[in-house]
Design a protein around this motif. Sequence first.
Motif, short mmCIF file in Angstrom:
data_model
loop_
_atom_site.label_atom_id
_atom_site.label_comp_id
_atom_site.label_asym_id
_atom_site.label_seq_id
_atom_site.Cartn_x
_atom_site.Cartn_y
_atom_site.Cartn_z
N LEU A 161 -8.23 2.32 5.78
CA LEU A 161 -9.06 3.10 4.84
C LEU A 161 -10.54 2.87 5.12
O LEU A 161 -11.34 3.82 5.14
N ARG A 219 3.77 -1.83 9.25
CA ARG A 219 3.92 -0.43 9.63
C ARG A 219 2.54 0.16 9.91
O ARG A 219 1.63 0.07 9.08
N LEU A 243 -6.05 -0.57 -6.68
CA LEU A 243 -4.81 0.21 -6.60
C LEU A 243 -3.59 -0.70 -6.67
O LEU A 243 -2.61 -0.40 -7.35
N ASN A 244 -3.66 -1.82 -5.97
CA ASN A 244 -2.51 -2.73 -5.96
C ASN A 244 -2.27 -3.37 -7.32
O ASN A 244 -1.16 -3.78 -7.64
N GLN A 266 0.23 -6.33 5.00
CA GLN A 266 0.27 -4.88 5.06
C GLN A 266 -0.92 -4.29 4.29
O GLN A 266 -1.53 -3.31 4.71
N ASP A 267 -1.23 -4.93 3.15
CA ASP A 267 -2.36 -4.45 2.35
C ASP A 267 -3.67 -4.59 3.13
O ASP A 267 -4.56 -3.74 3.04
N THR A 272 0.75 3.71 11.80
CA THR A 272 0.94 4.96 12.55
C THR A 272 -0.02 5.00 13.72
O THR A 272 -1.07 4.31 13.71
N GLN A 311 -4.80 12.22 10.12
CA GLN A 311 -4.29 11.09 9.33
C GLN A 311 -3.68 11.55 8.01
O GLN A 311 -2.62 11.10 7.61
N LEU A 312 -4.40 12.45 7.30
CA LEU A 312 -3.95 12.87 5.97
C LEU A 312 -2.96 14.03 6.02
O LEU A 312 -2.31 14.34 5.04
N ASN A 349 -3.90 -1.82 5.43
CA ASN A 349 -4.29 -0.61 4.70
C ASN A 349 -5.80 -0.58 4.46
O ASN A 349 -6.44 0.46 4.54
N VAL A 408 5.36 6.05 13.90
CA VAL A 408 5.17 4.82 13.13
C VAL A 408 5.54 3.63 14.02
O VAL A 408 6.64 3.57 14.58
#
Lengths: 294, 387
Positions: free
Chosen positions: A10, A138, A258-259, A2-3, A140, A212-213, A6, A131
């Motif tokens: 990004l 997950r 961040l993680n 999932q990361d 979108t 998106q945001l 992401n 989603v």
Amino acid sequence: MQDLLNVVTLGSIYLLFALGMALVWGTIGILNFAHGATFMFSAFVGHLVTRETELPFLPVVAVSVLVGAAIAALTQLLAFQPILKRSKNQHAAEMRILIGGIGVAAIPLALAQHQTRSSPFGFNSSYDAEVMDVFGLRLTTTSAVIIVSGLAIGIGLTVWVRRSRQGLALRAIGVDAETAAGMGVNRTALAFGTMATAGALAGLAGALLTFQLGAIAPETGDQLLIKAFAIIVLGGLGSMAGTVIGAYVLAGAETLVLNLNYGTWVDAVSFGLIFLILLARPQGLLGRKEVRRT
Amino acid sequence: MGSAARKRRTLLAGLAVSAVVATAACGGPEAGGSGGGGIEKTIKIAQVQDQTGPIAYAGLGASEGAELAIEEIEQQNFLGEGVKIELQKLDTAGEIERASSEMNKAMGDRDVDAIIGPAATQQAAAVAPLVGRQKVPTVFTQAGGQGVVINDYTFRVTPPMESYYELAVDYLDKKGVKTISVLYNATFPTFAELGEKRVPQMAKDRGIEIVQSLPVQMTTQDFAGQSQQIARKNPDALVMLLIAPQSVTALRQLKDAGYDNLIVATSVQAAGNIKEAGDAANGLVYPVPFSTAMDGESSAAFTEAFRKKFNKDPDPYAADGYDAMWFIARAIKASGDSSREGIRKGLAQVAKEGFTGAMGNLTFEGNDARIEGALVQWQDGKEILAQ
């Protein structure tokens, strides 16, 4: 996993924003500091239009793309081109274009801030992101569009600049504008077209990022500008493939920080990492070493 | 000393006395009041706040509130028959340096009797020592951080967020929340203070466990990762301390990540700042110093008067400006003196007594306002009182 997804999302957001900037900087040598304002104002016009009437996804994107192209074309026509004509040499022109870009950026920014009182703005659209569950991940629908668009346009531009005649002409301008002009390259027309294309990309990024945001603020473009600048330098100025890689490297570094729950260190660590890479490869990941002839 | 010199001195003294008498005769201060300086026919207040730039909403809202207050003060002849208040707006444009220069301009203008000071903490903290040195009474709105109310000439009419944030944590306690996550903008001084110190302490006092604390930066725009981390922990509630654009994105991405539990936020989400989040913002609860949902007599009266004048709902920043201007007017009346020193004394006196304004009953800790506040819930595009 999932990361990783992401990171790809990004990175694609950064890529969409940075591509237009990289195209004009890496080819016709214009470091356009109005790119962030073009991005923001394209989305802002989309917001104004959808405030009057609700629109589906594609028409909103089309409005932003057209507005972005128009703003960038006007910027080239009314600001950068006159600066280029009046400058005695390339170095002076670059400096003046940089300052000119900052000046141009202030106008749409002030207009949007005045209209919105700097509150976030979004689109009144019939489109509602869904989603999806992809192999347990997950995602979108907007993220999927951003990933596909970012990669497709990034790869497409890379191939176009490398393989097409116009791409060759653009690269020739980037190497030596005067010699290129002597070889029959219409610098003015190509520069105009390149700026309009970059503006359209800024408009596309503005629309997709706002979807998106959920909303962006008038200042959002300025924040992305710094990241795009870093991405282009990291990837290697003049290399579209480098920009693609740079965007995902920056997104990967940020997501990793961040993680690890060091959210306030994101910029410090990410830009520090870029600095370290540039120490080892000053020309960037895919940039060519500069050859100085005496 | 020769007689010629004595004559010259006598002549100069006579001219000076004549000038003073002439000034008084040409609409100078009226007599009266404990301050002894009297109330000018025209009182000039400088509003040194953002009219453009990233936090223009705070300055523009305060301007509208102040204009409404001036209209009421003049209509009621609150400061005497025919006394007018002139509001001079000076734009700080979101810059600390500009705030300093505009404040210097206002302080250098001897006609300016008092100042409504910058709304951003960084700007306010930079100019607060200056107003103390120049002895110009200054009422700040917003500017909730440290280093703003630091001398006898600095006052703050907007209570710091942490002073009424207990409302939100009490609400969580009342709802039976046992675990929370905190997502906060650590580069925003007020949120850093709340996220790192105040909320953990308030939660601990109520037996609520913080299972996750996620700091982000001012530049963070994508919250997909944090949203998924929160959804995985699935706390009973989330305390979200983010600026307006960030909160819109975070709310949508939290929903996308599958997090559906309670979320409490801050007054930054007021004034319709989260309407762009659509349905994802429904149910969001946050404490505010003012909301149109507040049903207290003075708050409702302000809302009605504002709607009548501007044909729109007031936001908390308008309430700030309104209360700031009424604070200054009450101070002038209390001291009976519209000079800078008279206003300072009056402000101190009114602060001791407190007053009722758009934000309800304002009391003061020193020169710093405190209120009860209200807890509101965002539902279908408007604020309602949270139950």
